[in-house]
Design a protein around this motif. Structure first.
Motif, PDB file in Angstrom:
ATOM      1  N   ALA A   1      53.689-117.041 -83.881  1.00  0.00           N
ATOM      2  CA  ALA A   1      52.743-117.913 -83.198  1.00  0.00           C
ATOM      3  C   ALA A   1      51.544-118.318 -83.756  1.00  0.00           C
ATOM      4  CB  ALA A   1      51.605-116.766 -82.335  1.00  0.00           C
ATOM      5  N   ASP A   2      50.912-117.877 -85.369  1.00  0.00           N
ATOM      6  CA  ASP A   2      50.212-117.663 -86.529  1.00  0.00           C
ATOM      7  C   ASP A   2      50.923-119.049 -87.326  1.00  0.00           C
ATOM      8  OD1 ASP A   2      48.050-116.214 -88.033  1.00  0.00           O
ATOM      9  OD2 ASP A   2      49.361-116.233 -89.465  1.00  0.00           O
ATOM     10  N   TYR A   3      52.167-119.208 -87.794  1.00  0.00           N
ATOM     11  CA  TYR A   3      52.886-120.118 -88.207  1.00  0.00           C
ATOM     12  C   TYR A   3      52.887-121.377 -87.804  1.00  0.00           C
ATOM     13  CZ  TYR A   3      56.362-122.875 -90.492  1.00  0.00           C
ATOM     14  OH  TYR A   3      57.109-123.423 -91.072  1.00  0.00           O
ATOM     15  N   SER A   4      53.154-121.109 -85.964  1.00  0.00           N
ATOM     16  CA  SER A   4      53.657-122.431 -85.623  1.00  0.00           C
ATOM     17  C   SER A   4      52.152-123.880 -85.966  1.00  0.00           C
ATOM     18  CB  SER A   4      53.234-122.228 -84.251  1.00  0.00           C
ATOM     19  OG  SER A   4      53.738-123.561 -83.353  1.00  0.00           O
ATOM     20  N   LYS A   5      52.836-125.141 -86.184  1.00  0.00           N
ATOM     21  CA  LYS A   5      51.688-125.507 -86.311  1.00  0.00           C
ATOM     22  C   LYS A   5      51.293-126.866 -84.374  1.00  0.00           C
ATOM     23  CE  LYS A   5      51.638-125.191 -90.332  1.00  0.00           C
ATOM     24  NZ  LYS A   5      53.118-124.206 -90.577  1.00  0.00           N
ATOM     25  N   THR A   6      52.676-126.624 -83.631  1.00  0.00           N
ATOM     26  CA  THR A   6      52.391-127.346 -82.299  1.00  0.00           C
ATOM     27  C   THR A   6      51.991-126.474 -81.756  1.00  0.00           C
ATOM     28  OG1 THR A   6      54.134-126.366 -81.635  1.00  0.00           O
ATOM     29  CG2 THR A   6      54.709-128.740 -82.941  1.00  0.00           C
ATOM     30  N   GLY A   7      51.529-125.099 -81.784  1.00  0.00           N
ATOM     31  CA  GLY A   7      51.320-123.789 -80.644  1.00  0.00           C
ATOM     32  C   GLY A   7      52.722-124.030 -80.014  1.00  0.00           C
ATOM     33  N   VAL A   8      53.834-123.935 -79.579  1.00  0.00           N
ATOM     34  CA  VAL A   8      54.193-123.638 -78.829  1.00  0.00           C
ATOM     35  C   VAL A   8      56.064-122.793 -79.174  1.00  0.00           C
ATOM     36  CG1 VAL A   8      56.223-124.667 -77.348  1.00  0.00           C
ATOM     37  CG2 VAL A   8      54.149-126.030 -77.969  1.00  0.00           C
ATOM     38  N   VAL A   9      55.940-122.227 -79.125  1.00  0.00           N
ATOM     39  CA  VAL A   9      56.997-120.949 -79.641  1.00  0.00           C
ATOM     40  C   VAL A   9      57.577-120.830 -78.511  1.00  0.00           C
ATOM     41  CG1 VAL A   9      55.931-120.283 -81.966  1.00  0.00           C
ATOM     42  CG2 VAL A   9      56.634-119.571 -79.541  1.00  0.00           C
ATOM     43  N   GLY A  10      59.848-120.087 -78.915  1.00  0.00           N
ATOM     44  CA  GLY A  10      60.460-120.633 -77.797  1.00  0.00           C
ATOM     45  C   GLY A  10      61.501-119.382 -78.275  1.00  0.00           C
ATOM     46  N   THR A  11      62.211-119.213 -77.269  1.00  0.00           N
ATOM     47  CA  THR A  11      63.177-118.162 -77.560  1.00  0.00           C
ATOM     48  C   THR A  11      64.522-118.707 -76.237  1.00  0.00           C
ATOM     49  OG1 THR A  11      63.899-115.571 -77.088  1.00  0.00           O
ATOM     50  CG2 THR A  11      61.843-116.938 -75.500  1.00  0.00           C
ATOM     51  N   PHE A  12      65.600-117.942 -76.212  1.00  0.00           N
ATOM     52  CA  PHE A  12      66.653-118.367 -74.960  1.00  0.00           C
ATOM     53  C   PHE A  12      67.500-117.078 -75.700  1.00  0.00           C
ATOM     54  CE2 PHE A  12      68.304-120.739 -78.836  1.00  0.00           C
ATOM     55  CZ  PHE A  12      69.827-120.282 -78.674  1.00  0.00           C
ATOM     56  N   GLY A  13      68.821-116.833 -74.265  1.00  0.00           N
ATOM     57  CA  GLY A  13      69.102-115.856 -74.933  1.00  0.00           C
ATOM     58  C   GLY A  13      70.908-116.138 -74.712  1.00  0.00           C
ATOM     59  N   GLY A  14      71.412-115.135 -74.234  1.00  0.00           N
ATOM     60  CA  GLY A  14      73.504-115.498 -74.132  1.00  0.00           C
ATOM     61  C   GLY A  14      72.945-115.030 -72.750  1.00  0.00           C
ATOM     62  N   GLN A  15      73.056-114.044 -71.717  1.00  0.00           N
ATOM     63  CA  GLN A  15      72.862-113.985 -71.451  1.00  0.00           C
ATOM     64  C   GLN A  15      71.513-112.648 -70.463  1.00  0.00           C
ATOM     65  OE1 GLN A  15      76.807-112.225 -70.747  1.00  0.00           O
ATOM     66  NE2 GLN A  15      76.852-113.537 -69.195  1.00  0.00           N
ATOM     67  N   PRO A  16      71.011-111.892 -69.512  1.00  0.00           N
ATOM     68  CA  PRO A  16      69.897-111.726 -69.401  1.00  0.00           C
ATOM     69  C   PRO A  16      70.059-110.431 -68.969  1.00  0.00           C
ATOM     70  CG  PRO A  16      70.686-112.677 -67.077  1.00  0.00           C
ATOM     71  CD  PRO A  16      71.631-113.189 -68.101  1.00  0.00           C
TER      72      PRO A  16
ATOM     73  N   LYS B   1      43.159-118.045 -79.464  1.00  0.00           N
ATOM     74  CA  LYS B   1      44.231-118.773 -78.830  1.00  0.00           C
ATOM     75  C   LYS B   1      44.806-119.564 -77.689  1.00  0.00           C
ATOM     76  CE  LYS B   1      43.027-119.986 -83.926  1.00  0.00           C
ATOM     77  NZ  LYS B   1      42.772-121.521 -84.600  1.00  0.00           N
ATOM     78  N   ASN B   2      45.689-120.506 -77.499  1.00  0.00           N
ATOM     79  CA  ASN B   2      46.803-120.613 -76.345  1.00  0.00           C
ATOM     80  C   ASN B   2      47.827-120.777 -77.015  1.00  0.00           C
ATOM     81  OD1 ASN B   2      47.462-120.870 -73.696  1.00  0.00           O
ATOM     82  ND2 ASN B   2      46.992-122.782 -73.513  1.00  0.00           N
ATOM     83  N   VAL B   3      48.649-120.159 -78.216  1.00  0.00           N
ATOM     84  CA  VAL B   3      50.187-120.060 -78.213  1.00  0.00           C
ATOM     85  C   VAL B   3      50.979-120.331 -77.389  1.00  0.00           C
ATOM     86  CG1 VAL B   3      52.131-120.195 -79.935  1.00  0.00           C
ATOM     87  CG2 VAL B   3      49.572-119.999 -81.102  1.00  0.00           C
ATOM     88  N   LYS B   4      51.633-121.602 -76.713  1.00  0.00           N
ATOM     89  CA  LYS B   4      52.812-121.103 -75.064  1.00  0.00           C
ATOM     90  C   LYS B   4      53.959-120.812 -75.985  1.00  0.00           C
ATOM     91  CE  LYS B   4      50.576-124.529 -73.171  1.00  0.00           C
ATOM     92  NZ  LYS B   4      50.492-126.267 -72.470  1.00  0.00           N
ATOM     93  N   VAL B   5      55.061-119.138 -74.450  1.00  0.00           N
ATOM     94  CA  VAL B   5      56.420-119.234 -75.268  1.00  0.00           C
ATOM     95  C   VAL B   5      56.947-119.986 -73.943  1.00  0.00           C
ATOM     96  CG1 VAL B   5      57.681-117.608 -75.101  1.00  0.00           C
ATOM     97  CG2 VAL B   5      55.388-117.242 -75.891  1.00  0.00           C
TER      98      VAL B   5
END
Length: 349
Positions: A149-164, A188-192
């Motif tokens: 979140a601190d590094y992000s310049k777009t204010g959006v970070v993301g994640t995805f997985g193999g299986q839940p 701030k308002n960084v989105k996931v």
């Protein structure tokens, strides 16, 4: 399944190098899940732990690399037939097969990586001769989420997985909580994107570095994320392809191992990695077994006991904020003392 496939590894040490030509008759054995021992992740780390323990004990060891779930039962049967004293099974996918084998062979000691051996979900191990080795990875992922979140310049970070599975979503849970904490303390308002919690998120459906992994990563990047956390062994390789194809300045967060060290292809894009110190904990469990000190109590890796952690920023040291390292030290201390609660399937606050 041919018994020859379960070949003993390692030659007798050279006496001229300080070793003894006589082998210890203790025989540890290790079985991978479908990711294989060269996944640069949890299978590889666990294998290295067994290998180092065997070397220290001056014993041989046996290995089998599963291609799919159909291999598990047969490999375990062969391990038993070949006289394995301690069997290490790597990953939650092997839990049911491990429990079955352990119940049928109470004289053998089993070490199950990344699963509690509780397939009936009653809060108890299903076999007394299994030592579960678990990791509260949410704690380290919390630090990674804060850093992302601190590094992000777009204010959006993301994640995805193999299986839940819980051992996958625990990373995603911690990552999201870290971002939310950052937003709270920084205003701030960084989105996931890619994970909403409660098993609601983006998954590839498997753990292969295939086109689905690449397309899933592209989906995350198309939501304007400039930091991406793929959780599921080799699927991060799909994210590498997606990052390269995007032409954008996107940072990757690794899992299990320090990707900067284990995969040179990540050096230019890996911000940090969420560590599970699997090699050390596996090695220590096998050493204890080899010294007749096997302890079947569950081990849970945390920030406090260094079972989990955050890798250095390596090539990103000059790209992160000057205050981030000190802030992360403070956040870590507060997680350890309980000031900052981090929830996971292993610890509900």
């Amino acid at each position: 399944m041919a018994s020859a496939a379960l070949a003993a590894c390692g030659d007798a040490p050279d006496e001229g190098k300080g070793g003894s030509a006589k082998k210890n008759d203790f025989l540890p054995c290790v079985l991978s899940d479908a990711g294989g021992f060269n996944d640069k992740s949890f299978n590889q780390l666990s294998y290295e732990g067994v290998k180092e323990a065997a070397e220290e004990l001056n014993s041989e060891f046996k290995e089998f690399e599963s291609k799919n779930e159909n291999d598990y039962a047969g490999a375990l049967e062969n391990f038993v037939a070949q006289g394995c004293d301690t069997i290490v099974t790597v990953g939650f996918a092997l839990s049911a097969a491990t429990v079955k084998s352990a119940k049928e062979n109470p004289e053998i000691e089993y070490i199950l990586i990344d699963d509690a051996a509780d397939n009936d979900f009653d809060g108890k191990k299903d076999a007394d001769n299994i030592k579960p080795i678990l990791y509260d990875t949410a704690q380290a992922a919390f630090l990674a989420g804060y850093a992302a979140a601190d590094y992000s310049k777009t204010g959006v970070v993301g994640t995805f997985g193999g299986q839940p599975f819980p051992t996958v979503t625990i990373f995603m849970d911690g990552f999201k909580q870290g971002v939310e904490y950052y937003n709270k303390v920084k205003g701030k308002n960084v989105k996931v994107v890619g994970w909403q919690g409660n098993d609601k998120g983006v998954f590839t459906g498997g753990f292969d570095a295939n086109e689905k992994a690449t397309n899933t990563a592209k989906q995350i990047l198309e939501a304007d994320a400039d930091v991406i956390l793929p959780v599921g062994g080799p699927i991060y390789q799909g994210a590498l392809t997606a990052i390269a194809d995007s032409g954008k300045d996107v940072a990757l967060v690794g899992v299990d191992a320090d990707f900067f060290e284990t995969d040179p292809n990540t050096k230019d894009v890996v911000l940090t990695s969420i560590l599970k110190n699997m090699k050390i904990s596996t090695k220590e469990a096998v050493l204890a077994a080899g010294e007749d000190k096997f302890d079947a109590e569950s081990y849970v890796g945390t920030l406090e006991n260094d079972g989990v952690g955050l890798a250095p920023f390596h090539n990103f040291e000059s790209k992160i904020s000057d205050s981030l390292a000190a802030e992360l030290d403070d956040v870590k201390a507060k997680i350890v003392d309980g000031t900052i609660p981090v929830t996971s399937y292993l610890k509900k606050n």
